[in-house]
Design a protein around this motif. Sequence first.
Motif, PDB file in Angstrom:
ATOM      1  N   MET A   1       0.810  -1.191   0.000  1.00  0.00           N
ATOM      2  CA  MET A   1       0.000   0.000   0.000  1.00  0.00           C
ATOM      3  C   MET A   1       0.859   1.262   0.000  1.00  0.00           C
ATOM      4  O   MET A   1       0.513   2.237  -0.608  1.00  0.00           O
ATOM      5  CB  MET A   1      -0.902  -0.034   1.227  1.00  0.00           C
ATOM      6  CG  MET A   1      -1.767   1.184   1.359  1.00  0.00           C
ATOM      7  SD  MET A   1      -3.038   0.909   2.563  1.00  0.00           S
ATOM      8  CE  MET A   1      -2.677   2.230   3.657  1.00  0.00           C
ATOM      9  N   ILE A   2       1.984   1.241   0.659  1.00  0.00           N
ATOM     10  CA  ILE A   2       2.834   2.422   0.769  1.00  0.00           C
ATOM     11  C   ILE A   2       3.806   2.529  -0.397  1.00  0.00           C
ATOM     12  O   ILE A   2       4.134   3.607  -0.840  1.00  0.00           O
ATOM     13  CB  ILE A   2       3.617   2.382   2.105  1.00  0.00           C
ATOM     14  CG1 ILE A   2       2.637   2.366   3.278  1.00  0.00           C
ATOM     15  CG2 ILE A   2       4.582   3.525   2.231  1.00  0.00           C
ATOM     16  CD1 ILE A   2       1.724   3.540   3.356  1.00  0.00           C
ATOM     17  N   GLU A   3       4.250   1.407  -0.916  1.00  0.00           N
ATOM     18  CA  GLU A   3       5.274   1.393  -1.956  1.00  0.00           C
ATOM     19  C   GLU A   3       4.943   2.223  -3.191  1.00  0.00           C
ATOM     20  O   GLU A   3       5.828   2.898  -3.720  1.00  0.00           O
ATOM     21  CB  GLU A   3       5.605  -0.038  -2.356  1.00  0.00           C
ATOM     22  CG  GLU A   3       6.860  -0.118  -3.191  1.00  0.00           C
ATOM     23  CD  GLU A   3       7.326  -1.545  -3.396  1.00  0.00           C
ATOM     24  OE1 GLU A   3       7.905  -1.805  -4.455  1.00  0.00           O
ATOM     25  OE2 GLU A   3       7.101  -2.391  -2.518  1.00  0.00           O
ATOM     26  N   PRO A   4       3.696   2.267  -3.679  1.00  0.00           N
ATOM     27  CA  PRO A   4       3.416   3.100  -4.856  1.00  0.00           C
ATOM     28  C   PRO A   4       3.701   4.583  -4.641  1.00  0.00           C
ATOM     29  O   PRO A   4       3.973   5.311  -5.581  1.00  0.00           O
ATOM     30  CB  PRO A   4       1.929   2.884  -5.123  1.00  0.00           C
ATOM     31  CG  PRO A   4       1.616   1.585  -4.492  1.00  0.00           C
ATOM     32  CD  PRO A   4       2.533   1.479  -3.301  1.00  0.00           C
ATOM     33  N   VAL A   5       3.676   5.028  -3.412  1.00  0.00           N
ATOM     34  CA  VAL A   5       3.907   6.437  -3.119  1.00  0.00           C
ATOM     35  C   VAL A   5       5.391   6.760  -3.069  1.00  0.00           C
ATOM     36  O   VAL A   5       5.847   7.756  -3.593  1.00  0.00           O
ATOM     37  CB  VAL A   5       3.247   6.829  -1.771  1.00  0.00           C
ATOM     38  CG1 VAL A   5       3.546   8.280  -1.414  1.00  0.00           C
ATOM     39  CG2 VAL A   5       1.752   6.589  -1.840  1.00  0.00           C
ATOM     40  N   VAL A   6       6.170   5.913  -2.450  1.00  0.00           N
ATOM     41  CA  VAL A   6       7.578   6.216  -2.202  1.00  0.00           C
ATOM     42  C   VAL A   6       8.527   5.342  -3.013  1.00  0.00           C
ATOM     43  O   VAL A   6       9.705   5.602  -3.064  1.00  0.00           O
ATOM     44  CB  VAL A   6       7.880   6.104  -0.684  1.00  0.00           C
ATOM     45  CG1 VAL A   6       7.820   4.687  -0.230  1.00  0.00           C
ATOM     46  CG2 VAL A   6       9.187   6.762  -0.323  1.00  0.00           C
ATOM     47  N   GLY A   7       8.041   4.312  -3.656  1.00  0.00           N
ATOM     48  CA  GLY A   7       8.908   3.374  -4.338  1.00  0.00           C
ATOM     49  C   GLY A   7       9.436   2.373  -3.326  1.00  0.00           C
ATOM     50  O   GLY A   7       8.948   2.288  -2.208  1.00  0.00           O
ATOM     51  N   ALA A   8      10.435   1.647  -3.681  1.00  0.00           N
ATOM     52  CA  ALA A   8      10.972   0.620  -2.797  1.00  0.00           C
ATOM     53  C   ALA A   8      11.990   1.167  -1.813  1.00  0.00           C
ATOM     54  O   ALA A   8      12.501   0.440  -0.988  1.00  0.00           O
ATOM     55  CB  ALA A   8      11.604  -0.493  -3.635  1.00  0.00           C
ATOM     56  N   TYR A  10      12.091   3.496   0.922  1.00  0.00           N
ATOM     57  CA  TYR A  10      11.899   3.605   2.366  1.00  0.00           C
ATOM     58  C   TYR A  10      10.485   3.188   2.778  1.00  0.00           C
ATOM     59  O   TYR A  10       9.816   3.930   3.487  1.00  0.00           O
ATOM     60  CB  TYR A  10      12.159   5.036   2.832  1.00  0.00           C
ATOM     61  CG  TYR A  10      13.535   5.519   2.510  1.00  0.00           C
ATOM     62  CD1 TYR A  10      13.741   6.359   1.417  1.00  0.00           C
ATOM     63  CD2 TYR A  10      14.625   5.144   3.261  1.00  0.00           C
ATOM     64  CE1 TYR A  10      15.008   6.800   1.099  1.00  0.00           C
ATOM     65  CE2 TYR A  10      15.897   5.588   2.955  1.00  0.00           C
ATOM     66  CZ  TYR A  10      16.085   6.413   1.870  1.00  0.00           C
ATOM     67  OH  TYR A  10      17.334   6.848   1.554  1.00  0.00           O
ATOM     68  N   PRO A  11      10.016   2.024   2.385  1.00  0.00           N
ATOM     69  CA  PRO A  11       8.641   1.652   2.727  1.00  0.00           C
ATOM     70  C   PRO A  11       8.419   1.520   4.229  1.00  0.00           C
ATOM     71  O   PRO A  11       7.339   1.825   4.729  1.00  0.00           O
ATOM     72  CB  PRO A  11       8.416   0.336   2.004  1.00  0.00           C
ATOM     73  CG  PRO A  11       9.782  -0.210   1.763  1.00  0.00           C
ATOM     74  CD  PRO A  11      10.675   0.991   1.603  1.00  0.00           C
ATOM     75  N   GLY A  12       9.414   1.097   4.971  1.00  0.00           N
ATOM     76  CA  GLY A  12       9.265   0.946   6.420  1.00  0.00           C
ATOM     77  C   GLY A  12       9.010   2.270   7.106  1.00  0.00           C
ATOM     78  O   GLY A  12       8.109   2.398   7.934  1.00  0.00           O
ATOM     79  N   THR A  13       9.794   3.272   6.750  1.00  0.00           N
ATOM     80  CA  THR A  13       9.639   4.590   7.352  1.00  0.00           C
ATOM     81  C   THR A  13       8.296   5.196   6.980  1.00  0.00           C
ATOM     82  O   THR A  13       7.594   5.751   7.839  1.00  0.00           O
ATOM     83  CB  THR A  13      10.777   5.523   6.901  1.00  0.00           C
ATOM     84  OG1 THR A  13      12.018   4.951   7.299  1.00  0.00           O
ATOM     85  CG2 THR A  13      10.632   6.898   7.499  1.00  0.00           C
ATOM     86  N   LEU A  14       7.919   5.104   5.730  1.00  0.00           N
ATOM     87  CA  LEU A  14       6.650   5.685   5.309  1.00  0.00           C
ATOM     88  C   LEU A  14       5.473   4.940   5.943  1.00  0.00           C
ATOM     89  O   LEU A  14       4.469   5.559   6.309  1.00  0.00           O
ATOM     90  CB  LEU A  14       6.529   5.684   3.793  1.00  0.00           C
ATOM     91  CG  LEU A  14       5.454   6.599   3.242  1.00  0.00           C
ATOM     92  CD1 LEU A  14       5.637   8.037   3.715  1.00  0.00           C
ATOM     93  CD2 LEU A  14       5.439   6.556   1.738  1.00  0.00           C
ATOM     94  N   THR A  15       5.604   3.650   6.126  1.00  0.00           N
ATOM     95  CA  THR A  15       4.561   2.889   6.811  1.00  0.00           C
ATOM     96  C   THR A  15       4.390   3.385   8.242  1.00  0.00           C
ATOM     97  O   THR A  15       3.274   3.560   8.728  1.00  0.00           O
ATOM     98  CB  THR A  15       4.885   1.384   6.799  1.00  0.00           C
ATOM     99  OG1 THR A  15       4.948   0.942   5.443  1.00  0.00           O
ATOM    100  CG2 THR A  15       3.848   0.578   7.556  1.00  0.00           C
ATOM    101  N   GLU A  16       5.501   3.645   8.917  1.00  0.00           N
ATOM    102  CA  GLU A  16       5.436   4.175  10.284  1.00  0.00           C
ATOM    103  C   GLU A  16       4.771   5.542  10.312  1.00  0.00           C
ATOM    104  O   GLU A  16       3.959   5.829  11.208  1.00  0.00           O
ATOM    105  CB  GLU A  16       6.835   4.262  10.886  1.00  0.00           C
ATOM    106  CG  GLU A  16       7.451   2.919  11.147  1.00  0.00           C
ATOM    107  CD  GLU A  16       8.906   2.996  11.559  1.00  0.00           C
ATOM    108  OE1 GLU A  16       9.449   1.938  11.894  1.00  0.00           O
ATOM    109  OE2 GLU A  16       9.507   4.091  11.543  1.00  0.00           O
ATOM    110  N   VAL A  17       5.061   6.378   9.334  1.00  0.00           N
ATOM    111  CA  VAL A  17       4.433   7.701   9.262  1.00  0.00           C
ATOM    112  C   VAL A  17       2.928   7.551   9.034  1.00  0.00           C
ATOM    113  O   VAL A  17       2.126   8.236   9.668  1.00  0.00           O
ATOM    114  CB  VAL A  17       5.086   8.562   8.160  1.00  0.00           C
ATOM    115  CG1 VAL A  17       4.300   9.840   7.921  1.00  0.00           C
ATOM    116  CG2 VAL A  17       6.523   8.878   8.526  1.00  0.00           C
ATOM    117  N   PHE A  18       2.534   6.651   8.138  1.00  0.00           N
ATOM    118  CA  PHE A  18       1.123   6.415   7.878  1.00  0.00           C
ATOM    119  C   PHE A  18       0.405   5.972   9.146  1.00  0.00           C
ATOM    120  O   PHE A  18      -0.635   6.523   9.516  1.00  0.00           O
ATOM    121  CB  PHE A  18       0.947   5.366   6.778  1.00  0.00           C
ATOM    122  CG  PHE A  18      -0.484   4.946   6.584  1.00  0.00           C
ATOM    123  CD1 PHE A  18      -1.368   5.765   5.910  1.00  0.00           C
ATOM    124  CD2 PHE A  18      -0.946   3.738   7.088  1.00  0.00           C
ATOM    125  CE1 PHE A  18      -2.698   5.389   5.736  1.00  0.00           C
ATOM    126  CE2 PHE A  18      -2.266   3.357   6.916  1.00  0.00           C
ATOM    127  CZ  PHE A  18      -3.146   4.188   6.242  1.00  0.00           C
TER     128      PHE A  18
END
Length: 52
Positions: A1-8, A10-18
Amino acid sequence: MIEPVVGASYPGTLTEVFWGALHGLVTVGRGRRLSPGHREERLAVLVSRFGG
């Protein structure tokens, strides 16, 4: 779900922000600090920004 926004990159960091943003909305909403009439709109904005 997060990867389309940030690419591959920093998915972990963006997931934490979400999750932080989602839980923040819930916490502040439960404290009655947000307008209850805009709950669905706020969630839609959050999901659209992160989920595409």
